[in-house]
Structures are given as C-alpha cells and as structure tokens.
Motif scaffolding. Structure first.
Motif, PDB file in Angstrom:
ATOM      1  N   SER A 110      15.668 -12.624 -30.672  1.00  0.00           N
ATOM      2  CA  SER A 110      16.824 -11.842 -31.105  1.00  0.00           C
ATOM      3  C   SER A 110      18.066 -12.724 -31.114  1.00  0.00           C
ATOM      4  O   SER A 110      18.113 -13.763 -30.464  1.00  0.00           O
ATOM      5  N   GLU A 111      19.035 -12.266 -31.878  1.00  0.00           N
ATOM      6  CA  GLU A 111      20.373 -12.853 -31.866  1.00  0.00           C
ATOM      7  C   GLU A 111      21.250 -11.852 -31.126  1.00  0.00           C
ATOM      8  O   GLU A 111      21.744 -10.903 -31.708  1.00  0.00           O
ATOM      9  N   HIS A 112      21.367 -12.028 -29.815  1.00  0.00           N
ATOM     10  CA  HIS A 112      22.236 -11.183 -28.989  1.00  0.00           C
ATOM     11  C   HIS A 112      23.469 -12.027 -28.716  1.00  0.00           C
ATOM     12  O   HIS A 112      23.483 -12.853 -27.804  1.00  0.00           O
ATOM     13  N   GLU A 113      24.480 -11.832 -29.571  1.00  0.00           N
ATOM     14  CA  GLU A 113      25.589 -12.775 -29.578  1.00  0.00           C
ATOM     15  C   GLU A 113      26.951 -12.106 -29.648  1.00  0.00           C
ATOM     16  O   GLU A 113      27.107 -11.018 -30.214  1.00  0.00           O
ATOM     17  N   TYR A 114      27.902 -12.804 -29.078  1.00  0.00           N
ATOM     18  CA  TYR A 114      29.318 -12.519 -29.277  1.00  0.00           C
ATOM     19  C   TYR A 114      29.788 -13.605 -30.230  1.00  0.00           C
ATOM     20  O   TYR A 114      29.890 -14.778 -29.854  1.00  0.00           O
ATOM     21  N   GLY A 115      30.013 -13.214 -31.494  1.00  0.00           N
ATOM     22  CA  GLY A 115      30.288 -14.183 -32.541  1.00  0.00           C
ATOM     23  C   GLY A 115      31.761 -14.362 -32.851  1.00  0.00           C
ATOM     24  O   GLY A 115      32.516 -13.389 -32.903  1.00  0.00           O
ATOM     25  N   HIS A 116      32.132 -15.607 -33.077  1.00  0.00           N
ATOM     26  CA  HIS A 116      33.475 -15.985 -33.512  1.00  0.00           C
ATOM     27  C   HIS A 116      33.358 -16.431 -34.964  1.00  0.00           C
ATOM     28  O   HIS A 116      32.621 -17.378 -35.268  1.00  0.00           O
ATOM     29  N   VAL A 117      34.075 -15.766 -35.860  1.00  0.00           N
ATOM     30  CA  VAL A 117      33.977 -16.026 -37.293  1.00  0.00           C
ATOM     31  C   VAL A 117      35.207 -16.810 -37.754  1.00  0.00           C
ATOM     32  O   VAL A 117      36.346 -16.412 -37.474  1.00  0.00           O
ATOM     33  N   PHE A 118      34.933 -17.913 -38.456  1.00  0.00           N
ATOM     34  CA  PHE A 118      35.974 -18.794 -38.975  1.00  0.00           C
ATOM     35  C   PHE A 118      35.862 -18.857 -40.495  1.00  0.00           C
ATOM     36  O   PHE A 118      34.759 -18.836 -41.037  1.00  0.00           O
ATOM     37  N   PHE A 119      37.015 -18.970 -41.164  1.00  0.00           N
ATOM     38  CA  PHE A 119      37.065 -19.172 -42.609  1.00  0.00           C
ATOM     39  C   PHE A 119      37.705 -20.525 -42.901  1.00  0.00           C
ATOM     40  O   PHE A 119      38.514 -21.032 -42.118  1.00  0.00           O
ATOM     41  N   ALA A 120      37.355 -21.070 -44.071  1.00  0.00           N
ATOM     42  CA  ALA A 120      37.980 -22.294 -44.563  1.00  0.00           C
ATOM     43  C   ALA A 120      38.002 -22.248 -46.078  1.00  0.00           C
ATOM     44  O   ALA A 120      37.224 -21.514 -46.707  1.00  0.00           O
ATOM     45  N   CYS A 121      38.888 -23.043 -46.667  1.00  0.00           N
ATOM     46  CA  CYS A 121      38.954 -23.219 -48.121  1.00  0.00           C
ATOM     47  C   CYS A 121      38.649 -24.676 -48.428  1.00  0.00           C
ATOM     48  O   CYS A 121      39.233 -25.573 -47.822  1.00  0.00           O
ATOM     49  N   SER A 122      37.732 -24.890 -49.372  1.00  0.00           N
ATOM     50  CA  SER A 122      37.402 -26.254 -49.762  1.00  0.00           C
ATOM     51  C   SER A 122      36.646 -26.251 -51.081  1.00  0.00           C
ATOM     52  O   SER A 122      35.807 -25.378 -51.314  1.00  0.00           O
ATOM     53  N   ASP A 123      36.931 -27.231 -51.916  1.00  0.00           N
ATOM     54  CA  ASP A 123      36.154 -27.447 -53.138  1.00  0.00           C
ATOM     55  C   ASP A 123      35.221 -28.651 -52.986  1.00  0.00           C
ATOM     56  O   ASP A 123      34.577 -29.059 -53.943  1.00  0.00           O
ATOM     57  N   ARG A 124      35.163 -29.211 -51.796  1.00  0.00           N
ATOM     58  CA  ARG A 124      34.260 -30.344 -51.560  1.00  0.00           C
ATOM     59  C   ARG A 124      32.812 -29.864 -51.637  1.00  0.00           C
ATOM     60  O   ARG A 124      32.487 -28.751 -51.242  1.00  0.00           O
ATOM     61  N   LEU A 125      31.945 -30.744 -52.109  1.00  0.00           N
ATOM     62  CA  LEU A 125      30.521 -30.429 -52.172  1.00  0.00           C
ATOM     63  C   LEU A 125      29.862 -30.838 -50.864  1.00  0.00           C
ATOM     64  O   LEU A 125      30.199 -31.877 -50.292  1.00  0.00           O
ATOM     65  N   PRO A 126      28.906 -30.045 -50.394  1.00  0.00           N
ATOM     66  CA  PRO A 126      28.266 -30.378 -49.127  1.00  0.00           C
ATOM     67  C   PRO A 126      27.272 -31.533 -49.262  1.00  0.00           C
ATOM     68  O   PRO A 126      26.806 -31.846 -50.363  1.00  0.00           O
ATOM     69  N   CYS A 127      26.963 -32.119 -48.146  1.00  0.00           N
ATOM     70  CA  CYS A 127      25.896 -33.122 -48.026  1.00  0.00           C
ATOM     71  C   CYS A 127      24.977 -32.579 -46.935  1.00  0.00           C
ATOM     72  O   CYS A 127      25.239 -32.751 -45.748  1.00  0.00           O
ATOM     73  N   LEU A 128      23.931 -31.869 -47.355  1.00  0.00           N
ATOM     74  CA  LEU A 128      23.102 -31.106 -46.429  1.00  0.00           C
ATOM     75  C   LEU A 128      22.329 -31.983 -45.452  1.00  0.00           C
ATOM     76  O   LEU A 128      21.775 -33.010 -45.831  1.00  0.00           O
ATOM     77  N   ASN A 129      22.271 -31.522 -44.226  1.00  0.00           N
ATOM     78  CA  ASN A 129      21.368 -32.083 -43.232  1.00  0.00           C
ATOM     79  C   ASN A 129      20.035 -31.362 -43.450  1.00  0.00           C
ATOM     80  O   ASN A 129      19.942 -30.156 -43.208  1.00  0.00           O
ATOM     81  N   PRO A 130      18.980 -32.054 -43.898  1.00  0.00           N
ATOM     82  CA  PRO A 130      17.732 -31.373 -44.241  1.00  0.00           C
ATOM     83  C   PRO A 130      17.038 -30.692 -43.061  1.00  0.00           C
ATOM     84  O   PRO A 130      16.179 -29.846 -43.269  1.00  0.00           O
ATOM     85  N   GLN A 131      17.418 -31.023 -41.836  1.00  0.00           N
ATOM     86  CA  GLN A 131      16.872 -30.328 -40.680  1.00  0.00           C
ATOM     87  C   GLN A 131      17.527 -28.968 -40.491  1.00  0.00           C
ATOM     88  O   GLN A 131      17.011 -28.124 -39.771  1.00  0.00           O
ATOM     89  N   GLU A 132      18.656 -28.764 -41.135  1.00  0.00           N
ATOM     90  CA  GLU A 132      19.416 -27.519 -40.987  1.00  0.00           C
ATOM     91  C   GLU A 132      19.348 -26.633 -42.224  1.00  0.00           C
ATOM     92  O   GLU A 132      19.186 -25.419 -42.115  1.00  0.00           O
ATOM     93  N   ALA A 133      19.513 -27.224 -43.393  1.00  0.00           N
ATOM     94  CA  ALA A 133      19.584 -26.440 -44.633  1.00  0.00           C
ATOM     95  C   ALA A 133      18.884 -27.200 -45.749  1.00  0.00           C
ATOM     96  O   ALA A 133      18.953 -28.425 -45.815  1.00  0.00           O
ATOM     97  N   ASP A 134      18.204 -26.452 -46.628  1.00  0.00           N
ATOM     98  CA  ASP A 134      17.549 -27.120 -47.760  1.00  0.00           C
ATOM     99  C   ASP A 134      18.059 -26.618 -49.107  1.00  0.00           C
ATOM    100  O   ASP A 134      17.496 -26.933 -50.140  1.00  0.00           O
ATOM    101  N   GLY A 135      19.146 -25.855 -49.080  1.00  0.00           N
ATOM    102  CA  GLY A 135      19.759 -25.404 -50.320  1.00  0.00           C
ATOM    103  C   GLY A 135      21.138 -24.839 -50.051  1.00  0.00           C
ATOM    104  O   GLY A 135      21.475 -24.487 -48.924  1.00  0.00           O
TER     105      GLY A 135
END
Length: 181
Positions: A110-135
């Motif tokens: 389960s995800e039993h969490e107290y979450g902190h949500v952050f926003f950002a603005c950016s037009d930069r393209l990501p460089c994915l870490n393949p261990q974390e994200a594949d798209g």
C-alpha cells in the motif's frame, strides 16, 4: 532498494522514526512522500510511465516524479533530488498542497502516505533514468481527465487520487508562474 529508509509520520506529518521503504509499503505504515508536477508553457503536464521492472505499479502512467524524503532530508530537497534522479530535470519547485492517502497497490502493498505536492514550470525535455521511467509525454489536463475516465488502470493509484485537485491548483499556479518557464 532494501537499504533506503523513509520517514515515518503521524497524521499531522510529525516525524515518528524511520523504516526501510519496502517494509513501510508492505506493512502499510504511514510515511512521508513527495509528488512533483511539471507543466510546460502551454499548461500541459509532463507524465512519466514507470519503468517496467519497478516493484509496484510498473508500466503505469503517473505524475512527473514521486518519491520519499530520506531521514534528515528536507522535503523540498527530496523533491528536487527525485526530479533529477528520475527525469534528469532541474526546476524551481513550489509547494502547492499536502494530502493524506492510504491506497492499495496490489501484491500486499500500500501507499500509506502523507504527501507533499510540488509544481514547477519548464519546457526542458527530460533525460529519463531507465530504472525509474521508460516513457514520458506532455498532455493537457482535460485530455488526462478523459484518459483517466476511459482507462483508469493505466495510471498509478496515487495519481488517480491526487489528480482531481490538480486542475484548479494548476490554473492558479500557472497564472502566477507563466514567465518562469
């Protein structure tokens, strides 16, 4: 991953101790988390697809970045660290809101969490870490809402839980931060 610890908290986000991350998820113990939502200059949200070998929610779409502060790490620093670790991005983050959730993930986790949500603005393209994200993709919030309605099983439980609050919060945030992209 077995060596990574999370911060255990109470319902008011007061620290109570620490625990190994996988144990916290399998035992359903409340702990602190972060979620980052990056918007481009068109107001579209950058989504990530979790890597196919993640131990939970593999291959599902989610917010730009999520994770957990390490013991003795400030929450905002954790958000910056995870944004760079997962997506290879650096951006000015703004804390937007906090929320509590206890969501089943399957496989006894389960995800039993107290979450902190952050926003950002950016037009930069990501460089994915393949261990974390594949798209990744940018999508308009209305398109995401339509996709969630049609295909909810393609999204992480915490994203489904948090997303209803995002459009109103994003409109206010983007109106005040459009020049920072």
């Amino acid at each position: 991953m077995s060596e990574i610890e999370v911060i255990l908290v109470d319902a008011a986000d007061r620290p109570l101790g620490k625990m190994e991350k996988l144990a916290a998820h399998t035992q359903g113990i409340l702990h602190r988390a972060i979620s980052v939502y990056v918007f481009n200059s068109r107001g579209e949200l950058m989504l990530q697809r979790r890597a196919s070998d993640k131990y939970h929610c593999a291959g599902l779409w989610s917010n730009t970045t999520c994770g957990h502060p390490l013991p003795q790490e400030a929450t905002a620093d954790a958000a910056q660290r995870r944004l760079y670790e997962e997506m290879g991005l650096r951006a000015q983050l703004t804390p937007v809101f906090e929320l509590y959730y206890n969501l089943a993930l399957g496989n006894g986790m389960s995800e039993h969490e107290y979450g902190h949500v952050f926003f950002a603005c950016s037009d930069r393209l990501p460089c994915l870490n393949p261990q974390e994200a594949d798209g990744w993709r940018y999508a308009a919030l209305a398109d995401i809402a339509d996709d969630i309605a049609k295909n909810p099983r393609q999204f992480t439980p915490w994203f489904l839980h948090t997303f209803p609050r995002i459009p109103a919060q994003a409109a206010a945030f983007l109106a005040g931060n459009a020049a920072t992209v």
